[in-house]
Scaffold this active site. Structure first.
Site, mmCIF file in Angstrom:
data_model
loop_
_atom_site.group_PDB
_atom_site.id
_atom_site.type_symbol
_atom_site.label_atom_id
_atom_site.label_comp_id
_atom_site.label_asym_id
_atom_site.label_seq_id
_atom_site.Cartn_x
_atom_site.Cartn_y
_atom_site.Cartn_z
ATOM 1 N N GLU A 16 -7.952 -55.542 48.984
ATOM 2 C CA GLU A 16 -7.622 -54.282 49.645
ATOM 3 C C GLU A 16 -6.770 -53.453 48.696
ATOM 4 O O GLU A 16 -6.086 -54.005 47.842
ATOM 5 C CB GLU A 16 -6.831 -54.602 50.920
ATOM 6 C CG GLU A 16 -6.728 -53.476 51.901
ATOM 7 C CD GLU A 16 -5.980 -53.914 53.168
ATOM 8 O OE1 GLU A 16 -5.487 -53.002 53.851
ATOM 9 O OE2 GLU A 16 -5.880 -55.115 53.439
ATOM 10 N N GLU A 42 -10.053 -51.823 33.724
ATOM 11 C CA GLU A 42 -9.597 -52.691 34.815
ATOM 12 C C GLU A 42 -9.291 -51.883 36.075
ATOM 13 O O GLU A 42 -9.629 -52.304 37.180
ATOM 14 C CB GLU A 42 -8.367 -53.493 34.383
ATOM 15 C CG GLU A 42 -8.693 -54.687 33.521
ATOM 16 C CD GLU A 42 -9.360 -55.830 34.283
ATOM 17 O OE1 GLU A 42 -9.348 -55.848 35.532
ATOM 18 O OE2 GLU A 42 -9.909 -56.725 33.619
ATOM 19 N N GLU A 50 -11.157 -52.364 39.593
ATOM 20 C CA GLU A 50 -10.422 -52.883 40.749
ATOM 21 C C GLU A 50 -10.232 -51.879 41.871
ATOM 22 O O GLU A 50 -10.281 -52.258 43.037
ATOM 23 C CB GLU A 50 -9.047 -53.414 40.325
ATOM 24 C CG GLU A 50 -9.129 -54.722 39.591
ATOM 25 C CD GLU A 50 -7.782 -55.409 39.448
ATOM 26 O OE1 GLU A 50 -6.742 -54.782 39.707
ATOM 27 O OE2 GLU A 50 -7.786 -56.584 39.068
ATOM 28 N N GLY A 82 -4.804 -54.412 37.344
ATOM 29 C CA GLY A 82 -4.851 -54.752 35.924
ATOM 30 C C GLY A 82 -5.677 -56.001 35.708
ATOM 31 O O GLY A 82 -6.330 -56.495 36.626
ATOM 32 N N PRO A 137 7.300 -66.413 29.575
ATOM 33 C CA PRO A 137 6.264 -67.442 29.735
ATOM 34 C C PRO A 137 6.032 -67.863 31.185
ATOM 35 O O PRO A 137 4.957 -68.374 31.512
ATOM 36 C CB PRO A 137 6.793 -68.624 28.915
ATOM 37 C CG PRO A 137 7.725 -68.013 27.929
ATOM 38 C CD PRO A 137 8.334 -66.817 28.612
ATOM 39 N N ASP A 138 6.996 -67.618 32.076
ATOM 40 C CA ASP A 138 6.865 -68.010 33.479
ATOM 41 C C ASP A 138 6.448 -66.866 34.394
ATOM 42 O O ASP A 138 6.463 -67.026 35.616
ATOM 43 C CB ASP A 138 8.195 -68.583 33.976
ATOM 44 C CG ASP A 138 8.613 -69.807 33.194
ATOM 45 O OD1 ASP A 138 7.731 -70.591 32.796
ATOM 46 O OD2 ASP A 138 9.823 -69.965 32.946
#
Length: 140
Positions: free
Chosen positions: A110, A60, A64, A44, A81-82
């Site tokens: 990888e 994405e 990726e 992502g 938020p964390d």
């Protein structure tokens, strides 16, 4: 330019259910991150200005892991938020499928495909263990 609102960053993540060409489920795709925080993560990244979250997750995942991701549903919006040690990031998490052989590029050092019973929970970064538990609890 004037006043600029201060808001969290917007990201997308994809739970990629990988199938072989015969339609057999191989597992889910996780990437080994090149950049901190290091560990395993869902593929992502950040949504670009002018882009929908649906097109961002497809882009994405293509960048990726080189797969054509077909989103099926939104698993949820994760906004603690964390959840990201770098800064406040809100992620829209999609569940979908892809067929083919993933290849690492972009942020991925990888790419690995894990059967659901083999997910290495202790190596997952961000809140991706919480996300995958929700996915497993709700069923494929």
């Amino acid at each position: 330019m004037g006043w600029q609102p201060k808001t969290p960053f917007l990201a997308v993540d994809g739970i990629v259910k990988l199938f072989d060409p015969d339609g057999n489920f191989r597992g889910i795709v996780l990437i080994e991150r090149k950049n901190p925080p290091k560990g395993l993560a869902l593929p992502g990244g950040f949504v670009e200005v002018g882009e929908t979250v649906e097109s961002a997750v497809v882009r994405e995942i293509r960048e990726e892991v080189n797969l054509d991701f077909k989103p099926e549903r939104i698993l949820g919006v994760f906004s603690n938020p964390d959840r990201d040690p770098r800064f406040h990031v809100v992620s829209v998490v999609f569940v979908g499928h892809a067929v083919g052989e993933p290849k690492a590029s972009s942020d991925a050092k990888e790419v690995k495909v894990f059967k659901l019973e083999d997910i290495p929970w202790n190596r997952l970064v961000f809140d991706h263990a919480e996300i995958l538990r929700k996915f497993l609890f709700e069923g494929l």
